[in-house]
Design a protein around this motif. Structure first.
Motif, short mmCIF file in Angstrom:
data_model
loop_
_atom_site.label_atom_id
_atom_site.label_comp_id
_atom_site.label_asym_id
_atom_site.label_seq_id
_atom_site.Cartn_x
_atom_site.Cartn_y
_atom_site.Cartn_z
N GLU A 238 -0.81 9.85 -8.20
CA GLU A 238 -0.22 10.43 -9.42
C GLU A 238 -1.15 10.32 -10.61
OE1 GLU A 238 3.48 8.35 -9.97
OE2 GLU A 238 4.40 9.31 -8.21
N LYS A 239 -2.01 9.30 -10.62
CA LYS A 239 -2.99 9.11 -11.70
C LYS A 239 -4.24 9.96 -11.48
CE LYS A 239 -0.74 5.54 -13.58
NZ LYS A 239 -0.17 5.51 -14.90
N GLY A 240 -4.22 10.79 -10.42
CA GLY A 240 -5.34 11.69 -10.14
C GLY A 240 -6.46 11.08 -9.34
N LEU A 241 -6.20 9.95 -8.69
CA LEU A 241 -7.25 9.28 -7.92
C LEU A 241 -7.20 9.67 -6.46
CD1 LEU A 241 -6.96 5.72 -9.46
CD2 LEU A 241 -8.64 7.48 -10.00
N ARG A 242 -8.38 9.84 -5.87
CA ARG A 242 -8.51 10.03 -4.42
C ARG A 242 -8.84 8.67 -3.84
NH1 ARG A 242 -11.91 14.69 -2.12
NH2 ARG A 242 -11.20 13.39 -0.45
N VAL A 243 -7.93 8.16 -3.02
CA VAL A 243 -8.09 6.81 -2.48
C VAL A 243 -8.14 6.88 -0.96
CG1 VAL A 243 -7.12 4.49 -2.37
CG2 VAL A 243 -6.79 5.87 -4.44
N GLY A 244 -9.25 6.41 -0.41
CA GLY A 244 -9.38 6.29 1.03
C GLY A 244 -8.92 4.90 1.45
N VAL A 245 -8.47 4.77 2.68
CA VAL A 245 -8.04 3.48 3.21
C VAL A 245 -8.71 3.25 4.56
CG1 VAL A 245 -6.08 2.11 4.06
CG2 VAL A 245 -5.80 3.57 2.04
N ILE A 246 -9.22 2.06 4.75
CA ILE A 246 -9.71 1.62 6.05
C ILE A 246 -8.84 0.44 6.45
CG2 ILE A 246 -11.63 0.58 7.32
CD1 ILE A 246 -13.54 2.04 5.41
N LYS A 247 -8.21 0.54 7.60
CA LYS A 247 -7.32 -0.53 8.08
C LYS A 247 -7.92 -1.17 9.31
CE LYS A 247 -2.70 -1.61 9.78
NZ LYS A 247 -2.95 -2.99 9.58
N HIS A 248 -7.96 -2.49 9.30
CA HIS A 248 -8.45 -3.24 10.47
C HIS A 248 -7.28 -3.47 11.42
CE1 HIS A 248 -9.75 -6.86 12.71
NE2 HIS A 248 -10.89 -6.23 12.69
N ALA A 249 -7.49 -3.16 12.68
CA ALA A 249 -6.48 -3.45 13.71
C ALA A 249 -7.03 -4.56 14.59
CB ALA A 249 -6.20 -2.20 14.54
N HIS A 250 -6.18 -5.50 14.92
CA HIS A 250 -6.62 -6.65 15.73
C HIS A 250 -6.39 -6.41 17.21
CE1 HIS A 250 -7.48 -9.26 12.36
NE2 HIS A 250 -6.42 -8.76 11.78
N LEU B 215 0.82 -1.21 0.00
CA LEU B 215 0.00 0.00 0.00
C LEU B 215 0.85 1.27 0.00
CD1 LEU B 215 -2.96 -0.99 2.32
CD2 LEU B 215 -3.05 -0.44 -0.11
N ALA B 216 1.97 1.25 0.71
CA ALA B 216 2.85 2.42 0.75
C ALA B 216 3.45 2.71 -0.64
CB ALA B 216 3.97 2.21 1.77
N GLN B 217 3.56 1.69 -1.48
CA GLN B 217 4.04 1.88 -2.85
C GLN B 217 2.89 2.19 -3.80
OE1 GLN B 217 5.90 -1.90 -3.57
NE2 GLN B 217 7.81 -1.32 -2.55
N LEU B 218 1.75 1.57 -3.58
CA LEU B 218 0.59 1.71 -4.47
C LEU B 218 -0.08 3.08 -4.36
CD1 LEU B 218 -1.41 0.31 -6.44
CD2 LEU B 218 -2.62 -0.54 -4.42
N LEU B 219 -0.28 3.55 -3.14
CA LEU B 219 -1.05 4.80 -2.94
C LEU B 219 -0.44 6.00 -3.67
CD1 LEU B 219 -2.08 4.22 0.76
CD2 LEU B 219 -3.61 4.28 -1.22
N PRO B 220 0.87 6.25 -3.61
CA PRO B 220 1.40 7.39 -4.35
C PRO B 220 1.20 7.26 -5.86
CG PRO B 220 3.05 6.56 -2.81
CD PRO B 220 1.90 5.59 -2.80
N ARG B 221 1.27 6.05 -6.39
CA ARG B 221 1.07 5.85 -7.82
C ARG B 221 -0.37 6.12 -8.22
NH1 ARG B 221 5.35 3.00 -6.30
NH2 ARG B 221 7.03 2.61 -7.78
N LEU B 222 -1.31 5.71 -7.39
CA LEU B 222 -2.72 5.99 -7.68
C LEU B 222 -2.99 7.50 -7.58
CD1 LEU B 222 -4.38 3.00 -5.81
CD2 LEU B 222 -4.09 3.27 -8.29
#
Length: 183
Positions: A35-47, A26-33
């Protein structure tokens, strides 16, 4: 098969066993998305229990005193914390509803393996149970080696070490969703 979660934006789960590299990907994917002009939200589950607030700070004291929810904001960011005592597991449908006002193009969900959402599964031989690649909701499997024979025949096969190919697949998948916003 369970019914999919209804959402005004595409929702893609990133599923993998601990130690497979979800956060690294995700740390590599999010900046690339982005750069493509996408707004990407993330929901992370913590155990486990966690705090985004620091003991001793005013917002921490107010949350401990019973503020529900507690929203702290500055000109750089805001965070809302809500205590959920007695809750078995977070309700992904509710968490996704909190994203609606932010109007993301895509929401990526890390964890929530059992929820009925389309998934990109990360797989490394020897880590966890191979059944993770064969679920009904598996759309693609990114692997660093050979895949087990139990992979769904319709699942796209990706190289876990090729972030560009994974980025392109995520964009193609997102654009094929009926609730995708035209970019």
């Amino acid at each position: 098969m369970e019914e999919a979660i209804d959402s005004p934006f595409p929702v893609l789960g990133i599923a993998a066993w601990s130690g497979t590299g979800k956060t690294t990907l995700l740390a590599q994917l999010l900046p690339r998305l982005r750069e493509k002009g996408l707004r990407v939200g993330v929901i992370k589950h913590a155990h486990h229990s966690f705090d985004v607030d620091q003991p001793g700070k005013d917002s921490y004291k107010l949350r401990q005193a019973g503020a529900a929810p507690m929203l702290i904001a500055s000109r750089e960011r805001f965070a809302m914390m809500q205590e959920t005592p007695g809750q078995e597991e977070p309700d992904l449908g509710y968490l996704l509803s909190l994203m609606i006002t932010q109007a993301p193009d895509l929401v990526i969900v890390e964890g929530f393996k059992a929820w009925p959402i389309p998934k990109l599964v990360l797989y490394r031989a020897g880590i966890g149970d191979v059944s993770i690649v064969s679920g009904d909701w598996v759309q693609a499997v990114a692997s660093s080696g050979s895949l087990p024979p139990s992979i769904r025949p319709t699942a796209k096969r990706l190289d876990l070490n090729n972030i560009e190919a994974i980025t392109e697949w995520v964009i193609e998948w997102m654009n094929a969703q009926p609730n995708a916003v035209a970019n």
